[in-house]
Design an enzyme around this catalytic site. Sequence first.
Site, short mmCIF file in Angstrom:
data_model
loop_
_atom_site.label_atom_id
_atom_site.label_comp_id
_atom_site.label_asym_id
_atom_site.label_seq_id
_atom_site.Cartn_x
_atom_site.Cartn_y
_atom_site.Cartn_z
N ASP A 27 -2.53 -12.73 -2.63
CA ASP A 27 -3.22 -11.92 -3.65
C ASP A 27 -4.20 -12.78 -4.45
O ASP A 27 -5.09 -12.25 -5.13
CB ASP A 27 -2.20 -11.32 -4.63
CG ASP A 27 -2.04 -9.82 -4.46
OD1 ASP A 27 -2.91 -9.19 -3.81
OD2 ASP A 27 -1.05 -9.27 -4.98
N GLN A 56 3.85 -6.23 -5.89
CA GLN A 56 2.95 -5.19 -6.40
C GLN A 56 3.07 -5.09 -7.92
O GLN A 56 4.17 -4.93 -8.45
CB GLN A 56 3.28 -3.84 -5.73
CG GLN A 56 2.33 -2.73 -6.10
CD GLN A 56 0.90 -2.97 -5.60
OE1 GLN A 56 0.69 -3.38 -4.46
NE2 GLN A 56 -0.08 -2.74 -6.46
N LYS A 100 -0.89 -0.99 2.36
CA LYS A 100 -0.95 -2.42 2.71
C LYS A 100 -0.08 -2.70 3.93
O LYS A 100 -0.52 -3.38 4.87
CB LYS A 100 -0.50 -3.27 1.51
CG LYS A 100 -1.54 -3.29 0.40
CD LYS A 100 -1.04 -3.93 -0.89
CE LYS A 100 -2.09 -3.76 -1.98
NZ LYS A 100 -1.70 -4.30 -3.28
#
Length: 286
Positions: free
Chosen positions: A123, A100, A56
């Site tokens: 997200d 995460q 990412k």
Amino acid sequence: MTTHTAQIIDGVALSQKLRTDVTQRVQALKAKGITPGLAVILVGENQASQVYVRNKVKGCLDCGFHSVMEKYDGDMTQDALLARIDSLNNDPTIHGILVQLPVPAHIDANKVIEAISPLKDVDGFHIASAGALMTGMPGFWPCTPYGCMKMLESIGFDLKGKHAVVIGRSNIVGKPMALMLLQKSATVTICHSATKDLKAMTLQADVIVAAVGKRNVLTADMVKPGAVVLDVGMNRNDEGKLCGDVDFEGVRQVAGYITPVPGGVGPMTITMLLVNTLESAERTAK
Ligand code: NAP
């Protein structure tokens, strides 16, 4: 006898195309004095998470973003993590915040997700983002199903009136996927571990999205000829190689289109994270 083989939807090639556009838009923003910024937080030593986070951050840097990767020990307290999120919420150089998952067991993942400002929830996991998707309001869409929608768009697939079967009902993939397909006027069936006859469902589908996390959940006998098959799963085969939920070699003999693993939905997920972060930054420029 001619053997049929499905067309591959190449997530790497589509990602490259979309990331070229992202890079150009980043340059345009930079000319206005704004550099899109993504903060990625990793707590603990989960090996898979470390790989995802690295990819990412690399995706961000390649497109000209500002990206900070913050790695904390597994014993970080929940309060410390929430405090760090709060300061990132108030940091004008950061347009997207990603923690995460999974977080260590002593931290409540829901509390962490809800602590992220909906304005920086790239997200798309916050309740506000989920609610926006459900009601058709503007908001961040979860990256994996969003990437699947872009893959369908890339083949010019018109979902209106089509039957889509989603296998899996998680908050991050299955449920938002179903809502996105519904928004495009597909007739949507959601299957899960208590579904009685999965094959009877999938055989009716024009589009199948497999998001389970188990190998060979979808085999050739379960697919209608010509159907579009999107494989979200990430598993390891007996040789330790990455594979999806779909029996790729079998299903490609029947399907019209299919996504490979690796090189399918995975790269698209990161691409849509970049798109979400860029759009968050673009909003601040307006
Ligand atoms: P998850 O939270 O574990 O959800 C799995 C879903 O599959 C659940 O809804 C479960 O049903 C259902 N299920 C389990 N066994 C089934 C069966 N035999 N038949 C039908 N449904 C079944 O997983 P997730 O987070 O959604 O992720 C799914 C997969 O996608 C994983 O392999 C994950 O690694 C992968 N993934 C990939 C990406 C990417 O970027 N490529 C991103 C995210 C996730 P119940 O709800 O009844 O338990």
